[in-house]
Each structure stands twice: as C-alpha cells, then as structure tokens.
Scaffold this motif. Structure first.
Motif, mmCIF file in Angstrom:
data_model
loop_
_atom_site.group_PDB
_atom_site.id
_atom_site.type_symbol
_atom_site.label_atom_id
_atom_site.label_comp_id
_atom_site.label_asym_id
_atom_site.label_seq_id
_atom_site.Cartn_x
_atom_site.Cartn_y
_atom_site.Cartn_z
ATOM 1 N N THR A 33 0.827 -1.211 0.000
ATOM 2 C CA THR A 33 0.000 0.000 0.000
ATOM 3 C C THR A 33 0.862 1.262 0.000
ATOM 4 O O THR A 33 0.485 2.270 -0.598
ATOM 5 C CB THR A 33 -1.008 0.001 1.165
ATOM 6 N N GLU A 34 2.019 1.200 0.616
ATOM 7 C CA GLU A 34 2.922 2.345 0.624
ATOM 8 C C GLU A 34 3.335 2.725 -0.796
ATOM 9 O O GLU A 34 3.437 3.906 -1.130
ATOM 10 C CB GLU A 34 4.169 2.022 1.460
ATOM 11 N N ALA A 35 3.504 1.735 -1.635
ATOM 12 C CA ALA A 35 3.953 1.957 -3.008
ATOM 13 C C ALA A 35 2.885 2.606 -3.890
ATOM 14 O O ALA A 35 3.215 3.181 -4.922
ATOM 15 C CB ALA A 35 4.406 0.639 -3.621
ATOM 16 N N CYS A 36 1.633 2.526 -3.498
ATOM 17 C CA CYS A 36 0.588 3.039 -4.389
ATOM 18 C C CYS A 36 -0.315 4.105 -3.786
ATOM 19 O O CYS A 36 -1.182 4.628 -4.485
ATOM 20 C CB CYS A 36 -0.250 1.885 -4.926
ATOM 21 N N THR A 37 -0.116 4.477 -2.535
ATOM 22 C CA THR A 37 -1.009 5.425 -1.877
ATOM 23 C C THR A 37 -1.108 6.759 -2.605
ATOM 24 O O THR A 37 -2.200 7.271 -2.823
ATOM 25 C CB THR A 37 -0.582 5.652 -0.409
ATOM 26 N N VAL A 38 0.001 7.323 -3.027
ATOM 27 C CA VAL A 38 -0.018 8.630 -3.691
ATOM 28 C C VAL A 38 -0.842 8.558 -4.982
ATOM 29 O O VAL A 38 -1.674 9.431 -5.250
ATOM 30 C CB VAL A 38 1.413 9.137 -3.971
ATOM 31 N N SER A 39 -0.646 7.513 -5.756
ATOM 32 C CA SER A 39 -1.381 7.365 -7.014
ATOM 33 C C SER A 39 -2.872 7.139 -6.778
ATOM 34 O O SER A 39 -3.707 7.708 -7.489
ATOM 35 C CB SER A 39 -0.816 6.213 -7.833
ATOM 36 N N ILE A 40 -3.202 6.330 -5.792
ATOM 37 C CA ILE A 40 -4.613 6.078 -5.487
ATOM 38 C C ILE A 40 -5.277 7.362 -5.008
ATOM 39 O O ILE A 40 -6.392 7.693 -5.425
ATOM 40 C CB ILE A 40 -4.765 4.956 -4.426
ATOM 41 N N GLU A 41 -4.594 8.110 -4.167
ATOM 42 C CA GLU A 41 -5.162 9.377 -3.680
ATOM 43 C C GLU A 41 -5.347 10.366 -4.839
ATOM 44 O O GLU A 41 -6.352 11.076 -4.901
ATOM 45 C CB GLU A 41 -4.275 9.978 -2.599
ATOM 46 N N TYR A 42 -4.400 10.392 -5.760
ATOM 47 C CA TYR A 42 -4.514 11.260 -6.933
ATOM 48 C C TYR A 42 -5.749 10.882 -7.758
ATOM 49 O O TYR A 42 -6.553 11.740 -8.137
ATOM 50 C CB TYR A 42 -3.250 11.168 -7.796
ATOM 51 N N LEU A 43 -5.907 9.587 -8.026
ATOM 52 C CA LEU A 43 -7.064 9.129 -8.794
ATOM 53 C C LEU A 43 -8.375 9.417 -8.065
ATOM 54 O O LEU A 43 -9.372 9.795 -8.680
ATOM 55 C CB LEU A 43 -6.949 7.635 -9.096
ATOM 56 N N ALA A 44 -8.364 9.263 -6.757
ATOM 57 C CA ALA A 44 -9.563 9.580 -5.969
ATOM 58 C C ALA A 44 -9.898 11.066 -6.083
ATOM 59 O O ALA A 44 -11.068 11.442 -6.163
ATOM 60 C CB ALA A 44 -9.357 9.177 -4.513
ATOM 61 N N GLY A 45 -8.861 11.897 -6.107
ATOM 62 C CA GLY A 45 -9.070 13.336 -6.283
ATOM 63 C C GLY A 45 -9.679 13.680 -7.628
ATOM 64 O O GLY A 45 -10.303 14.731 -7.794
ATOM 65 N N LEU A 46 -9.527 12.788 -8.601
ATOM 66 C CA LEU A 46 -10.135 12.960 -9.923
ATOM 67 C C LEU A 46 -11.526 12.321 -9.983
ATOM 68 O O LEU A 46 -12.112 12.194 -11.051
ATOM 69 C CB LEU A 46 -9.242 12.338 -11.003
#
Length: 75
Positions: A33-46
């Motif tokens: 989860t550490e490896a993908c949190t930033v990307s998932i949060e970015y996609l959620a922001g979209l």
C-alpha cells in the motif's frame, strides 16, 4: 497504469484481512500500500469511483494510513 495501481491496492487490502485466499500478512500489505497510496489518492481526487472506495477502505481499516472512520466516510 491506473488499473495496475488499483489492483496492487486491492491485493494489499486482501493481505491485510486475509481475504480471497490471500494469506493474512499485514507487513506485506503495508509495503504494497505504501507503493501506491499517492497514485490512489490522486485518482480519488479525480473522482475515480474505485479509487474513492479504496481510499475509504484504507482509512476504515488503517492500511498504510491512520485508522480514521470519519475520514473513511469522507472518501
């Protein structure tokens, strides 16, 4: 790709709870989860619906983020 990141997060959640025949392995879940949190949060922001769900679940269970049900509901 975005699908790969979301799949990685799903696998981390499965390891966190030992779901879907994945062994319970919270250390592995934290690493994944550490490896993908930033990307998932970015996609959620979209407003990506799946990413929004994944962020909510992460906060509900405390996977790689503090366990905060109020924040989980906001996602």
């Amino acid at each position: 790709t975005a699908g790969d990141i979301k799949a990685q997060q799903w696998i981390a959640l499965c390891h966190f709870k030992g779901h879907c025949t994945f062994p319970l392995d919270r250390a592995k879940a934290a690493t994944q989860t550490e490896a993908c949190t930033v990307s998932i949060e970015y996609l959620a922001g979209l407003a990506d619906p799946e990413a929004l769900f994944l962020m909510g679940r992460k906060y509900e269970w405390g996977v790689g983020v503090p366990k905060e049900k109020a924040i989980a509901v906001d996602w």
